[in-house]
Design an enzyme around this catalytic site. Sequence first.
Site, PDB file in Angstrom:
ATOM      1  N   LYS A  89       0.805  -1.231   0.000  1.00 34.56           N
ATOM      2  CA  LYS A  89       0.000   0.000   0.000  1.00 34.56           C
ATOM      3  C   LYS A  89       0.838   1.281   0.000  1.00 34.56           C
ATOM      4  O   LYS A  89       0.401   2.304  -0.515  1.00 34.56           O
ATOM      5  CB  LYS A  89      -0.940   0.004   1.206  1.00 34.56           C
ATOM      6  CG  LYS A  89      -1.930  -1.149   1.233  1.00 34.56           C
ATOM      7  CD  LYS A  89      -3.230  -0.737   0.629  1.00 34.56           C
ATOM      8  CE  LYS A  89      -4.308  -1.792   0.523  1.00 34.56           C
ATOM      9  NZ  LYS A  89      -4.205  -3.030   1.229  1.00 34.56           N
ATOM     10  N   GLU A 111     -10.023   5.847   3.385  1.00 35.84           N
ATOM     11  CA  GLU A 111     -10.755   4.793   4.067  1.00 35.84           C
ATOM     12  C   GLU A 111      -9.809   3.618   4.249  1.00 35.84           C
ATOM     13  O   GLU A 111      -8.799   3.516   3.553  1.00 35.84           O
ATOM     14  CB  GLU A 111     -11.950   4.378   3.223  1.00 35.84           C
ATOM     15  CG  GLU A 111     -11.625   3.406   2.096  1.00 35.84           C
ATOM     16  CD  GLU A 111     -10.698   3.950   1.014  1.00 35.84           C
ATOM     17  OE1 GLU A 111     -10.818   5.146   0.691  1.00 35.84           O
ATOM     18  OE2 GLU A 111      -9.863   3.184   0.505  1.00 35.84           O
ATOM     19  N   SER A 370       1.865  -9.938  -0.940  1.00 33.80           N
ATOM     20  CA  SER A 370       1.443  -8.540  -0.804  1.00 33.80           C
ATOM     21  C   SER A 370       1.613  -7.926   0.579  1.00 33.80           C
ATOM     22  O   SER A 370       1.750  -6.720   0.703  1.00 33.80           O
ATOM     23  CB  SER A 370      -0.016  -8.404  -1.243  1.00 33.80           C
ATOM     24  OG  SER A 370      -0.852  -9.246  -0.470  1.00 33.80           O
TER      25      SER A 370
END
Length: 388
Positions: A89, A111, A370
């Site tokens: 991210k 969010e 990930s």
Amino acid sequence: MQRIMIKKGYFGQFGGQFVSELLYPALVELEKAFMTAQKDKYFQKEYQRLLTDYAGRPTPLYYAKKTSEFIGYKVYFKREDLLNGGSHKINNALGQVLMARLMGKKRIVTETAAGMHGVAATMAANVAGLTCDVFMGVKDIERQKLNAEKIKILGGNVVPVSRGNGILKDAVSEAMVAWIRDLPNTHYLIGSAVGPYPYPAIVAYFQRIIGVEAKRQILDRENKLPKAVIACGSGGSNALGVFQAFLSDKDVELIFVEGKEAAGFKNGSKGIFQGAKTYLFQDEFGMDRRTSSRAAGLNYPGRSPILSDLFDKRRISVSVASDKEVLDAYFQMSHLEGLMPALETCHAIVELFKKKGEYKKEDIVLLNFSGRGDKDLAIARQYLISNS
Ligand SMILES: *Cc1c(COP(=O)(O)O)cnc(C)c1O
């Protein structure tokens, strides 16, 4: 991604800008900033500096020997779990805060579900000197206490969302409202390749680095391309991040693994959701269906319009993993390799295990690892207790 965009704002028949007129000027401003950012030398230099020295790129490509012996073919993990914040991210968060600064914004709203994006966004906002409001469903705050605490310690403002089901899609809706209320000062930092154009293109652009690095690393090491690339996802940012580099390599199979409890491709259909035409887990009345995946990060009914287009054109194939399979994979991978994957990542790992014996011994499969799974310890422990 411009390459595969036909009509402006569309990827094949997907995407577009299904938003209120109030938001339209903000999307135009964002698109302009995106064009500038891609060409601006100073922007690119600063983004590269942060990716390298702050986030920890390039991430290693790890030959998972034990797993390879177990499944009967060679698997490499692209180690996005080693990045600052514990997942991919941060690649997107750093890019978007720099864009926010380019547009003269002072505040980030966003969010989060599993909290990984909230953590990354708050970290990145700090780097860029911006404030950060993180909308989070009450159910997710409860499931992901550790990350909610992390966001607060980092100085982010966690805004609990109890409307709807108190999960990710509700948090997205609330964050959008907060954005509309203060457009001149605020940038809405979307965490996945979803939402109205240009967001999907922006997020795919900032995550592209994963596949660019991985392809170079695999070719350096093995001198040939992988048979398949496997990635988990809901919105699709880590999957697109790694897939994009292999799109024109027609012999490389691209496999997207979604949660069985929120299967937007497998059990979904086309619809309009949160600003874009896309594949969506919805009921017969066009309402998004209640999703129940244990992996909060995959508990989102919408898919990236870019992935939706690739799915329609059969360039990607789709598999599903159930919660039980995912939790079993969490323990199995921890034991096998000493790597504790995020529950989201475990979806991809389930597929890897299911493909046991399907490839030849010398074949290579690339798996995008990930994120790391420390945040999921409470769920994993509870699973052990209820199954003993
Ligand atoms: C958020 C998250 C995902 C899912 O998001 P995508 O945008 O679909 O990639 C997957 N894995 C991890 C570790 C995450 O934090």
